[in-house]
Motif scaffolding. Structure first.
Motif, short mmCIF file in Angstrom:
data_model
loop_
_atom_site.label_atom_id
_atom_site.label_comp_id
_atom_site.label_asym_id
_atom_site.label_seq_id
_atom_site.Cartn_x
_atom_site.Cartn_y
_atom_site.Cartn_z
N TYR A 82 -3.01 -4.46 7.24
CA TYR A 82 -2.29 -5.54 6.57
C TYR A 82 -2.83 -5.66 5.15
O TYR A 82 -3.89 -5.12 4.84
N PHE A 83 -2.12 -6.35 4.31
CA PHE A 83 -2.52 -6.51 2.91
C PHE A 83 -3.66 -7.52 2.81
O PHE A 83 -3.53 -8.60 2.25
N GLU A 84 -4.78 -7.16 3.40
CA GLU A 84 -5.99 -7.98 3.35
C GLU A 84 -7.19 -7.05 3.43
O GLU A 84 -7.09 -5.91 3.83
N SER A 104 -2.09 -11.41 4.88
CA SER A 104 -2.46 -11.24 6.30
C SER A 104 -1.24 -11.14 7.19
O SER A 104 -1.36 -10.76 8.36
N ASP A 105 -0.06 -11.43 6.65
CA ASP A 105 1.19 -11.33 7.42
C ASP A 105 2.05 -10.15 6.98
O ASP A 105 3.14 -9.95 7.51
N ILE A 106 1.58 -9.37 6.02
CA ILE A 106 2.37 -8.24 5.50
C ILE A 106 1.74 -6.94 5.98
O ILE A 106 0.65 -6.55 5.55
N ALA A 107 2.43 -6.26 6.87
CA ALA A 107 1.94 -4.99 7.41
C ALA A 107 2.09 -3.88 6.38
O ALA A 107 3.04 -3.87 5.60
N ARG A 124 1.49 2.58 -1.17
CA ARG A 124 0.95 2.81 -2.51
C ARG A 124 0.48 1.49 -3.13
O ARG A 124 -0.60 1.40 -3.71
N GLU A 125 1.28 0.44 -2.96
CA GLU A 125 0.89 -0.88 -3.46
C GLU A 125 -0.38 -1.35 -2.76
O GLU A 125 -1.27 -1.92 -3.39
N TYR A 126 -0.47 -1.12 -1.45
CA TYR A 126 -1.66 -1.50 -0.69
C TYR A 126 -2.90 -0.82 -1.26
O TYR A 126 -3.93 -1.47 -1.50
N VAL A 127 -2.83 0.48 -1.50
CA VAL A 127 -3.97 1.23 -2.02
C VAL A 127 -4.34 0.72 -3.41
O VAL A 127 -5.52 0.55 -3.73
N GLU A 128 -3.34 0.44 -4.25
CA GLU A 128 -3.62 -0.09 -5.59
C GLU A 128 -4.30 -1.45 -5.51
O GLU A 128 -5.28 -1.72 -6.23
N LYS A 129 -3.82 -2.33 -4.64
CA LYS A 129 -4.41 -3.67 -4.50
C LYS A 129 -5.81 -3.58 -3.90
O LYS A 129 -6.70 -4.32 -4.29
#
Length: 135
Positions: free
Chosen positions: A26-28, A51-54, A61-66
């Motif tokens: 998740y985006f956490e 925490s709610d975005i899988a 790619r956005e996840y890795v950047e964040k």
């Protein structure tokens, strides 16, 4: 962090969407240094509602950047600000006044000022120290 970098790189290389989604990300980020009230690690969202975005193949790619932004910038922001404040105080920089001390130093001299010399002059130290109450 080499293992983390490798794993994030692999995440970007996966072609199969089910592999990406099967990781259950998740985006956490879990920050083990910042404990919660019950003493466990704290989850910090990388984006609002993270925490709610899988993590999916489409948004990985956005996840890795964040995630990289968290590790390299946001997670060290408070300690860096404290260091910066102290450093600027030492070199004499004040509000509205730009210290010229930095422009007088080479990068190597600045590194020596911050980190110290990698070699210790023990003979010089011994010559300059006086012992009192010690035989």
């Amino acid at each position: 962090f080499p293992e983390l970098a490798s794993n994030l790189s692999k995440l970007l290389d996966y072609d199969d969407a089910s592999l990406v989604e099967g990781l259950g990300l998740y985006f956490e980020v879990t920050d083990r240094r910042a404990a919660t009230l019950n003493g466990g690690p704290r989850s910090i969202p990388l984006v609002e509602g993270g925490s709610d975005i899988a993590v999916t193949k489409a948004n990985r790619r956005e996840y890795v950047e964040k995630y990289a932004d968290w590790i390299l910038n946001r997670s060290i922001e408070a300690p860096f600000r404290a260091f910066q404040k102290g450093f600027l105080r030492v070199i004499g920089r004040r509000e509205g006044y730009k210290a010229k001390a930095l422009s007088l130093m080479t990068p190597q001299e600045l590194e020596c000022l911050i980190c110290g010399s990698p070699e210790a002059d023990l003979d010089g130290l011994e010559d300059s120290v006086s012992y009192e109450g010690f035989e």
